[in-house]
Design a protein around this motif. Structure first.
Motif, PDB file in Angstrom:
ATOM      1  N   LEU A 191       0.819  -1.214   0.000  1.00  0.00           N
ATOM      2  CA  LEU A 191       0.000   0.000   0.000  1.00  0.00           C
ATOM      3  C   LEU A 191       0.855   1.268   0.000  1.00  0.00           C
ATOM      4  O   LEU A 191       0.521   2.243  -0.671  1.00  0.00           O
ATOM      5  CB  LEU A 191      -0.946   0.017   1.208  1.00  0.00           C
ATOM      6  N   VAL A 192       1.961   1.240   0.723  1.00  0.00           N
ATOM      7  CA  VAL A 192       2.859   2.399   0.750  1.00  0.00           C
ATOM      8  C   VAL A 192       3.440   2.634  -0.645  1.00  0.00           C
ATOM      9  O   VAL A 192       3.463   3.775  -1.135  1.00  0.00           O
ATOM     10  CB  VAL A 192       3.982   2.195   1.793  1.00  0.00           C
ATOM     11  N   PHE A 193       3.900   1.583  -1.296  1.00  0.00           N
ATOM     12  CA  PHE A 193       4.488   1.739  -2.629  1.00  0.00           C
ATOM     13  C   PHE A 193       3.439   2.203  -3.643  1.00  0.00           C
ATOM     14  O   PHE A 193       3.706   3.101  -4.447  1.00  0.00           O
ATOM     15  CB  PHE A 193       5.158   0.445  -3.100  1.00  0.00           C
ATOM     16  N   TYR A 194       2.248   1.617  -3.610  1.00  0.00           N
ATOM     17  CA  TYR A 194       1.191   2.042  -4.527  1.00  0.00           C
ATOM     18  C   TYR A 194       0.830   3.513  -4.264  1.00  0.00           C
ATOM     19  O   TYR A 194       0.642   4.290  -5.201  1.00  0.00           O
ATOM     20  CB  TYR A 194      -0.055   1.169  -4.396  1.00  0.00           C
ATOM     21  N   GLY A 195       0.748   3.877  -2.997  1.00  0.00           N
ATOM     22  CA  GLY A 195       0.422   5.262  -2.646  1.00  0.00           C
ATOM     23  C   GLY A 195       1.454   6.248  -3.161  1.00  0.00           C
ATOM     24  O   GLY A 195       1.118   7.324  -3.669  1.00  0.00           O
ATOM     25  N   ARG A 196       2.719   5.897  -3.019  1.00  0.00           N
ATOM     26  CA  ARG A 196       3.782   6.774  -3.537  1.00  0.00           C
ATOM     27  C   ARG A 196       3.711   6.880  -5.050  1.00  0.00           C
ATOM     28  O   ARG A 196       3.897   7.956  -5.612  1.00  0.00           O
ATOM     29  CB  ARG A 196       5.158   6.247  -3.131  1.00  0.00           C
ATOM     30  N   ALA A 197       3.466   5.764  -5.727  1.00  0.00           N
ATOM     31  CA  ALA A 197       3.359   5.796  -7.195  1.00  0.00           C
ATOM     32  C   ALA A 197       2.219   6.723  -7.615  1.00  0.00           C
ATOM     33  O   ALA A 197       2.372   7.536  -8.533  1.00  0.00           O
ATOM     34  CB  ALA A 197       3.150   4.391  -7.749  1.00  0.00           C
TER      35      ALA A 197
END
Length: 129
Positions: A94-100
């Motif tokens: 979720l953190v990586f998707y959010g940053r993307a």
């Protein structure tokens, strides 16, 4: 091109050779591109333990070379999100998707494929949490 054609073994060999050349320059953006592409090959081969450190190193180099909010980070962030999700690490995904999403919003069209995938994956994971 070989990577896109599914000729992973040939692509891996050529990317490894290019990486050796680019690493002589230090942590140049092209090193990050090679690392990301190798990570993608290993990810497709279901070798996440080999893919993840390559993606993470590619991301770190891209952040240094381009800045933490550059849209070029999105693909590596998305791939890391997918890999973490596949490895059962939903919170990290979720953190990586959010940053993307944050590096793409306002920069690309609202229906950009990477942005769309990240939003869909984020929504799907959020409902499971």
């Amino acid at each position: 091109m070989l990577d896109g054609l599914g000729r992973d073994d040939e692509a891996e060999q050529l990317i490894q050779e290019a990486l050796e050349v680019f690493e002589r320059i230090a942590d140049h953006h092209e090193v990050a591109v090679c690392l990301h592409n190798l990570g993608s090959i290993y990810h497709r081969r279901a070798e996440p333990a080999r893919a993840e450190p390559l993606y993470r190193r590619a991301l770190a180099i891209k952040e240094r070379a381009l800045g933490p909010d550059h849209p070029e980070l999105a693909t590596t962030l998305t791939n890391l999100g997918t890999l973490c999700e596949q490895r059962g690490r939903a919170a990290e995904a979720l953190v990586f998707y959010g940053r993307a999403i944050s590096v793409l919003e306002g920069v690309v069209e609202d229906d950009h494929p990477t942005l769309t995938v990240c939003r869909e994956q984020q929504a799907a994971l959020s409902t499971r949490e």
